[in-house]
Design a protein around this motif. Structure first.
Motif, PDB file in Angstrom:
ATOM      1  N   UNK A   1       6.365  -9.431 -13.514  1.00 47.81           N
ATOM      2  CA  UNK A   1       7.796  -9.186 -13.304  1.00 47.81           C
ATOM      3  C   UNK A   1       8.263  -7.812 -13.776  1.00 47.81           C
ATOM      4  N   UNK A   2       7.355  -6.846 -13.785  1.00 43.98           N
ATOM      5  CA  UNK A   2       7.726  -5.467 -14.056  1.00 43.98           C
ATOM      6  C   UNK A   2       8.410  -4.884 -12.822  1.00 43.98           C
ATOM      7  N   UNK A   3       7.935  -5.279 -11.649  1.00 45.57           N
ATOM      8  CA  UNK A   3       8.560  -4.916 -10.366  1.00 45.57           C
ATOM      9  C   UNK A   3       9.415  -6.089  -9.896  1.00 45.57           C
ATOM     10  N   UNK A   4      10.450  -5.814  -9.114  1.00 46.11           N
ATOM     11  CA  UNK A   4      11.213  -6.931  -8.531  1.00 46.11           C
ATOM     12  C   UNK A   4      10.325  -7.688  -7.550  1.00 46.11           C
ATOM     13  N   UNK A   5      10.635  -8.940  -7.293  1.00 44.99           N
ATOM     14  CA  UNK A   5       9.807  -9.705  -6.351  1.00 44.99           C
ATOM     15  C   UNK A   5       9.939  -9.154  -4.935  1.00 44.99           C
ATOM     16  N   UNK A   6       8.845  -9.164  -4.190  1.00 44.87           N
ATOM     17  CA  UNK A   6       8.898  -8.679  -2.804  1.00 44.87           C
ATOM     18  C   UNK A   6       9.586  -9.689  -1.901  1.00 44.87           C
ATOM     19  N   UNK A   7      10.030  -9.216  -0.752  1.00 44.35           N
ATOM     20  CA  UNK A   7      10.619 -10.086   0.261  1.00 44.35           C
ATOM     21  C   UNK A   7       9.489 -10.878   0.898  1.00 44.35           C
ATOM     22  N   UNK A   8       9.698 -12.179   1.057  1.00 45.80           N
ATOM     23  CA  UNK A   8       8.687 -13.050   1.651  1.00 45.80           C
ATOM     24  C   UNK A   8       9.285 -13.803   2.845  1.00 45.80           C
TER      25      UNK A   8
ATOM     26  N   UNK B   1      -0.415   4.596  -8.033  1.00 45.55           N
ATOM     27  CA  UNK B   1      -1.174   3.540  -8.705  1.00 45.55           C
ATOM     28  C   UNK B   1      -1.949   2.767  -7.638  1.00 45.55           C
ATOM     29  N   UNK B   2      -2.825   1.871  -8.080  1.00 48.00           N
ATOM     30  CA  UNK B   2      -3.598   1.070  -7.134  1.00 48.00           C
ATOM     31  C   UNK B   2      -2.766  -0.121  -6.645  1.00 48.00           C
ATOM     32  N   UNK B   3      -3.204  -0.718  -5.544  1.00 53.27           N
ATOM     33  CA  UNK B   3      -2.522  -1.906  -5.048  1.00 53.27           C
ATOM     34  C   UNK B   3      -2.698  -3.063  -6.032  1.00 53.27           C
TER      35      UNK B   3
ATOM     36  N   UNK C   1       0.822  -1.217   0.000  1.00 49.32           N
ATOM     37  CA  UNK C   1       0.000   0.000   0.000  1.00 49.32           C
ATOM     38  C   UNK C   1       0.854   1.264   0.000  1.00 49.32           C
ATOM     39  N   UNK C   2       1.990   1.230   0.665  1.00 48.86           N
ATOM     40  CA  UNK C   2       2.903   2.379   0.656  1.00 48.86           C
ATOM     41  C   UNK C   2       3.494   2.586  -0.737  1.00 48.86           C
ATOM     42  N   UNK C   3       3.850   1.480  -1.381  1.00 46.51           N
ATOM     43  CA  UNK C   3       4.415   1.559  -2.727  1.00 46.51           C
ATOM     44  C   UNK C   3       3.388   2.097  -3.719  1.00 46.51           C
ATOM     45  N   UNK C   4       2.153   1.674  -3.565  1.00 46.34           N
ATOM     46  CA  UNK C   4       1.085   2.167  -4.444  1.00 46.34           C
ATOM     47  C   UNK C   4       0.932   3.682  -4.318  1.00 46.34           C
TER      48      UNK C   4
ATOM     49  N   UNK D   1      -0.277  -6.735 -10.130  1.00 46.71           N
ATOM     50  CA  UNK D   1      -0.140  -7.097 -11.542  1.00 46.71           C
ATOM     51  C   UNK D   1       1.300  -6.912 -12.013  1.00 46.71           C
ATOM     52  N   UNK D   2       1.922  -5.794 -11.643  1.00 43.63           N
ATOM     53  CA  UNK D   2       3.316  -5.537 -12.027  1.00 43.63           C
ATOM     54  C   UNK D   2       4.255  -6.587 -11.440  1.00 43.63           C
TER      55      UNK D   2
END
Length: 77
Positions: free
Chosen positions: A47-54, A35-37, A27-30, A42-43
């Motif tokens: 793979x338009x964005x790097x993968x998030x930390x999990x 842009x929307x969450x 939500x902070x990145x959006x 979708x990004x």
């Protein structure tokens, strides 16, 4: 999994640096990207964005701040 201690040590350093880096949640990145969450999801999927930390359980926590800074530099080119 790792064949030698050098690879294992390098992997530990990556994980530790990621954990010490501030994480930006979806939500902070959006808000930052205006842009929307759903667009963030979708990004990430495309793979338009790097993968998030999990977490080990697969739960998404967020993106390391430094990773998004590197991504934004690449996207400006």
């Amino acid at each position: 999994m790792f064949r030698n201690t050098i690879q294992r040590d390098a992997a530990k350093q990556i994980v530790q640096s990621t954990l010490l880096t501030p994480l930006i949640r979806k939500n902070e990145l959006a808000v930052l990207l205006n842009v929307s969450t759903k667009t963030i999801e979708r990004w990430t999927k495309n793979e338009f964005l790097p993968p998030p930390f999990r977490t080990k359980a697969g739960r998404t926590i967020g993106w390391p701040e430094h990773q998004l800074e590197e991504w934004s530099v690449i996207m400006r080119r």
